[in-house]
Design a protein around this motif. Sequence first.
Motif, PDB file in Angstrom:
ATOM      1  N   GLU A   4     -33.243 -45.090   2.980  1.00 41.26           N
ATOM      2  CA  GLU A   4     -33.330 -43.827   2.241  1.00 41.26           C
ATOM      3  C   GLU A   4     -34.507 -42.988   2.739  1.00 41.26           C
ATOM      4  O   GLU A   4     -34.389 -41.778   2.892  1.00 41.26           O
ATOM      5  N   LEU A   8     -34.648 -38.861   4.946  1.00 38.55           N
ATOM      6  CA  LEU A   8     -35.250 -37.665   4.343  1.00 38.55           C
ATOM      7  C   LEU A   8     -35.837 -36.755   5.427  1.00 38.55           C
ATOM      8  O   LEU A   8     -35.808 -37.063   6.614  1.00 38.55           O
ATOM      9  N   GLN A   9     -36.375 -35.619   4.982  1.00 46.72           N
ATOM     10  CA  GLN A   9     -36.975 -34.657   5.899  1.00 46.72           C
ATOM     11  C   GLN A   9     -38.209 -35.273   6.552  1.00 46.72           C
ATOM     12  O   GLN A   9     -38.858 -36.144   5.976  1.00 46.72           O
ATOM     13  N   LYS A  13     -40.576 -38.006   5.088  1.00 43.13           N
ATOM     14  CA  LYS A  13     -40.253 -39.309   5.650  1.00 43.13           C
ATOM     15  C   LYS A  13     -41.510 -40.039   6.106  1.00 43.13           C
ATOM     16  O   LYS A  13     -41.664 -41.233   5.859  1.00 43.13           O
ATOM     17  N   THR A  73     -39.052 -37.805  -6.863  1.00 44.21           N
ATOM     18  CA  THR A  73     -37.628 -37.493  -7.038  1.00 44.21           C
ATOM     19  C   THR A  73     -37.458 -36.235  -7.877  1.00 44.21           C
ATOM     20  O   THR A  73     -36.630 -35.374  -7.568  1.00 44.21           O
ATOM     21  N   LEU A  76     -38.334 -33.260  -5.785  1.00 41.40           N
ATOM     22  CA  LEU A  76     -37.267 -33.020  -4.819  1.00 41.40           C
ATOM     23  C   LEU A  76     -36.075 -32.347  -5.491  1.00 41.40           C
ATOM     24  O   LEU A  76     -35.490 -31.415  -4.933  1.00 41.40           O
TER      25      LEU A  76
END
Length: 176
Positions: A4, A8-9, A13, A73, A76
């Motif tokens: 995961e 991500l970006q 990341k 989260t 985001l």
Amino acid sequence: MDLEARSLQPNVKVVLLAKLKEYKSDLNNLKSEHKRLASANSNQAARDDLLESGMADAMSVSANQRGRLMMSTERLNESSDRIKESRRTMLETEELGVSILQDLHQQRQSLLHANDTVFLLLKKEQLHGVDDNISKSKKILTNMSRRMSRNKWIISSIIVVLVVAIALILYFKLSK
């Protein structure tokens, strides 16, 4: 979690992979300590105390990590909502621009048709002095065409500014 984090970006990341590496090393340290304590079965009471304190530390660390993960989260999700709203606004602006351009095109066609009709009528009636009016009409049409082009550029510029603003907002939100 590793997969995961990798999907991500890049700026998110890197942070998450560093934390994940730290957590893995903590987990390996705890596992090695657990093996050491399990093999040293000589003092059962000391072993129980160490396990209880280790579990309390692990639970607090896990709760802390879970809290940070939930907060990330949530941020985001908020950023995603803002991006969706910005995209919706951009699409509405683009639709409005297209509608305006279509209206201008229809008006131009009507004027050109009217100009052609007037030209045919004038030719039939042999009126003098009409050439001046036709040249004025052509100037007006040329000016309208220029305005239409200018409006296209303005709408395109607005769209570009909105996209840049969205990108800057995302950059500053995600970099913090």
